[in-house]
Motif scaffolding. Structure first.
Motif, mmCIF file in Angstrom:
data_model
loop_
_atom_site.group_PDB
_atom_site.id
_atom_site.type_symbol
_atom_site.label_atom_id
_atom_site.label_comp_id
_atom_site.label_asym_id
_atom_site.label_seq_id
_atom_site.Cartn_x
_atom_site.Cartn_y
_atom_site.Cartn_z
ATOM 1 N N VAL A 79 -2.034 5.844 -2.716
ATOM 2 C CA VAL A 79 -3.067 4.824 -2.518
ATOM 3 C C VAL A 79 -4.362 5.187 -3.219
ATOM 4 O O VAL A 79 -5.109 4.293 -3.669
ATOM 5 C CB VAL A 79 -3.313 4.609 -1.000
ATOM 6 N N GLY A 80 -4.655 6.457 -3.372
ATOM 7 C CA GLY A 80 -5.894 6.870 -4.027
ATOM 8 C C GLY A 80 -5.998 6.408 -5.470
ATOM 9 O O GLY A 80 -7.101 6.281 -6.011
ATOM 10 N N LEU A 81 -4.847 6.108 -6.103
ATOM 11 C CA LEU A 81 -4.864 5.633 -7.485
ATOM 12 C C LEU A 81 -5.530 4.264 -7.614
ATOM 13 O O LEU A 81 -5.948 3.867 -8.710
ATOM 14 C CB LEU A 81 -3.439 5.554 -8.037
ATOM 15 N N PHE A 82 -5.615 3.540 -6.507
ATOM 16 C CA PHE A 82 -6.142 2.182 -6.540
ATOM 17 C C PHE A 82 -7.595 2.092 -6.063
ATOM 18 O O PHE A 82 -8.137 0.987 -5.972
ATOM 19 C CB PHE A 82 -5.252 1.257 -5.710
ATOM 20 N N GLU A 83 -8.191 3.236 -5.761
ATOM 21 C CA GLU A 83 -9.594 3.226 -5.362
ATOM 22 C C GLU A 83 -10.474 2.803 -6.535
ATOM 23 O O GLU A 83 -10.279 3.262 -7.653
ATOM 24 C CB GLU A 83 -10.023 4.613 -4.878
ATOM 25 N N PHE B 228 -0.250 -4.301 8.435
ATOM 26 C CA PHE B 228 -0.735 -3.225 7.575
ATOM 27 C C PHE B 228 -0.998 -3.641 6.131
ATOM 28 O O PHE B 228 -1.736 -2.945 5.423
ATOM 29 C CB PHE B 228 0.243 -2.042 7.628
ATOM 30 N N ALA B 229 -0.415 -4.744 5.682
ATOM 31 C CA ALA B 229 -0.750 -5.214 4.334
ATOM 32 C C ALA B 229 -2.124 -5.865 4.314
ATOM 33 O O ALA B 229 -2.804 -5.839 3.284
ATOM 34 C CB ALA B 229 0.304 -6.198 3.838
ATOM 35 N N GLY C 202 -7.094 -5.760 -3.019
ATOM 36 C CA GLY C 202 -6.685 -6.989 -3.669
ATOM 37 C C GLY C 202 -5.172 -7.160 -3.666
ATOM 38 O O GLY C 202 -4.416 -6.244 -3.317
ATOM 39 N N GLY C 203 -4.728 -8.353 -4.064
ATOM 40 C CA GLY C 203 -3.312 -8.675 -4.000
ATOM 41 C C GLY C 203 -2.457 -7.894 -4.982
ATOM 42 O O GLY C 203 -1.346 -7.462 -4.640
ATOM 43 N N GLY C 204 -2.928 -7.708 -6.214
ATOM 44 C CA GLY C 204 -2.146 -6.976 -7.212
ATOM 45 C C GLY C 204 -1.852 -5.540 -6.798
ATOM 46 O O GLY C 204 -0.687 -5.118 -6.813
ATOM 47 N N PRO C 205 -2.873 -4.766 -6.430
ATOM 48 C CA PRO C 205 -2.610 -3.406 -5.964
ATOM 49 C C PRO C 205 -1.728 -3.353 -4.717
ATOM 50 O O PRO C 205 -0.905 -2.446 -4.581
ATOM 51 C CB PRO C 205 -4.012 -2.870 -5.671
ATOM 52 N N MET C 206 -1.889 -4.326 -3.805
ATOM 53 C CA MET C 206 -1.024 -4.345 -2.623
ATOM 54 C C MET C 206 0.431 -4.497 -3.035
ATOM 55 O O MET C 206 1.314 -3.774 -2.549
ATOM 56 C CB MET C 206 -1.435 -5.489 -1.697
ATOM 57 N N LEU C 207 0.706 -5.436 -3.969
ATOM 58 C CA LEU C 207 2.084 -5.636 -4.415
ATOM 59 C C LEU C 207 2.597 -4.409 -5.157
ATOM 60 O O LEU C 207 3.765 -4.021 -4.999
ATOM 61 C CB LEU C 207 2.155 -6.871 -5.314
ATOM 62 N N LEU D 149 -4.455 -15.246 7.301
ATOM 63 C CA LEU D 149 -3.889 -14.179 6.477
ATOM 64 C C LEU D 149 -4.334 -14.342 5.034
ATOM 65 O O LEU D 149 -4.464 -15.458 4.530
ATOM 66 C CB LEU D 149 -2.363 -14.214 6.540
ATOM 67 N N PRO D 150 -4.547 -13.230 4.334
ATOM 68 C CA PRO D 150 -4.848 -13.317 2.898
ATOM 69 C C PRO D 150 -3.717 -14.009 2.146
ATOM 70 O O PRO D 150 -2.535 -13.865 2.484
ATOM 71 C CB PRO D 150 -4.987 -11.851 2.483
ATOM 72 N N VAL D 151 -4.070 -14.752 1.120
ATOM 73 C CA VAL D 151 -3.090 -15.516 0.340
ATOM 74 C C VAL D 151 -1.972 -14.631 -0.239
ATOM 75 O O VAL D 151 -0.798 -15.017 -0.204
ATOM 76 C CB VAL D 151 -3.794 -16.301 -0.785
ATOM 77 N N PRO D 152 -2.274 -13.434 -0.782
ATOM 78 C CA PRO D 152 -1.174 -12.619 -1.326
ATOM 79 C C PRO D 152 -0.117 -12.260 -0.288
ATOM 80 O O PRO D 152 1.074 -12.174 -0.619
ATOM 81 C CB PRO D 152 -1.898 -11.360 -1.835
#
Length: 244
Positions: free
Chosen positions: A237-241, A103-104, A112-117, A22-25
């Protein structure tokens, strides 16, 4: 002159694969959720658990009583987010963790972790808003990561079912995997797999209020938070593209 014999080349030791892929975030967020639940169940007494709910669970009724005592509305500043870190039991927590892992993971790998959070927290707030719109006078607390996880689900749906794009290096002619395009809302519903997944997910959650009527059970699932969180992640989600 004495010749020194050369040491034969030894094979490199095999690289160790990580125990968890799993990714660290995601592991970090899961660790926070588990730690908070452990502390609340093993350390806090009933009075302290009540205080934890009072200050960090989301209670829409605070909006109603704000006119009488404005200080009661102060927790509304943070509880639309903090409620996502509290859970009613281990079953509640483990279901949310399992869904989050699924899904995360694609969201973290894409953004990346920041946008996911950020998406998790914004979706938790979106779920809280819809919960408030339907339970304003009922004095019911909202807790659980379901809204945030539903938002990550909505975000992932925008790209996980899209075809992988393949490009070509203009100099070498080498084929390059470009990834998946973020689908528009129309493209999500034009693609059979993403369309049916989305419709089934929405129908199942919208049908939750009917379960007690059909079965007689007292099913306490915040379906409003699921729908509000899903819509938030799906739309934002499009804001993080990344701009290319």
């Amino acid at each position: 002159m004495t010749e020194v014999p050369q040491t034969p080349d030894l094979p490199e030791p095999p690289k160790r694969e990580p125990i968890l892929l799993l990714p660290v975030p995601i592991m970090a967020l899961a660790g926070v959720l588990v730690t908070i639940h452990l502390a609340s169940t093993l350390i806090l007494n009933p009075d302290a658990q009540y205080e934890l709910l009072f200050w960090f669970a989301f209670l829409p009724y605070r909006i109603v009583v704000a006119g009488v005592d404005p200080s009661l509305a102060v927790p509304l500043i943070w509880t639309p987010f903090s409620h996502a870190f509290l859970h009613a039991g281990w079953d509640h927590l483990l279901v949310n963790l399992a869904w989050m892992v699924i899904f995360a993971t694609p969201v973290v790998r894409r953004y990346g972790g920041g946008p996911m959070l950020a998406l998790f927290l914004l979706s938790a707030a979106g779920g809280a808003a819809m919960f408030a719109a339907t339970t304003l006078h009922s004095e019911i607390y909202l807790i659980g990561a379901s809204g945030g996880v539903a938002g990550l689900t909505g975000a992932a749906i925008r790209f996980i079912f899209q075809p992988v794009l393949i490009g070509q290096n203009p100099e070498t002619g080498e084929r390059i995997v470009l990834g998946r395009r973020l689908a528009s809302i129309g493209q999500v519903f034009a693609n059979p797999r993403s369309r049916w997944f989305t419709l089934i997910w929405l129908v199942l959650n919208a049908a939750v209020p009917l379960v007690p009527l059909l079965t007689g059970s007292d099913l306490a699932i915040a379906w409003q938070a699921h729908l509000g969180g899903f819509a938030t992640g799906f739309l934002l989600v499009g804001l993080f593209e990344r701009k290319v």
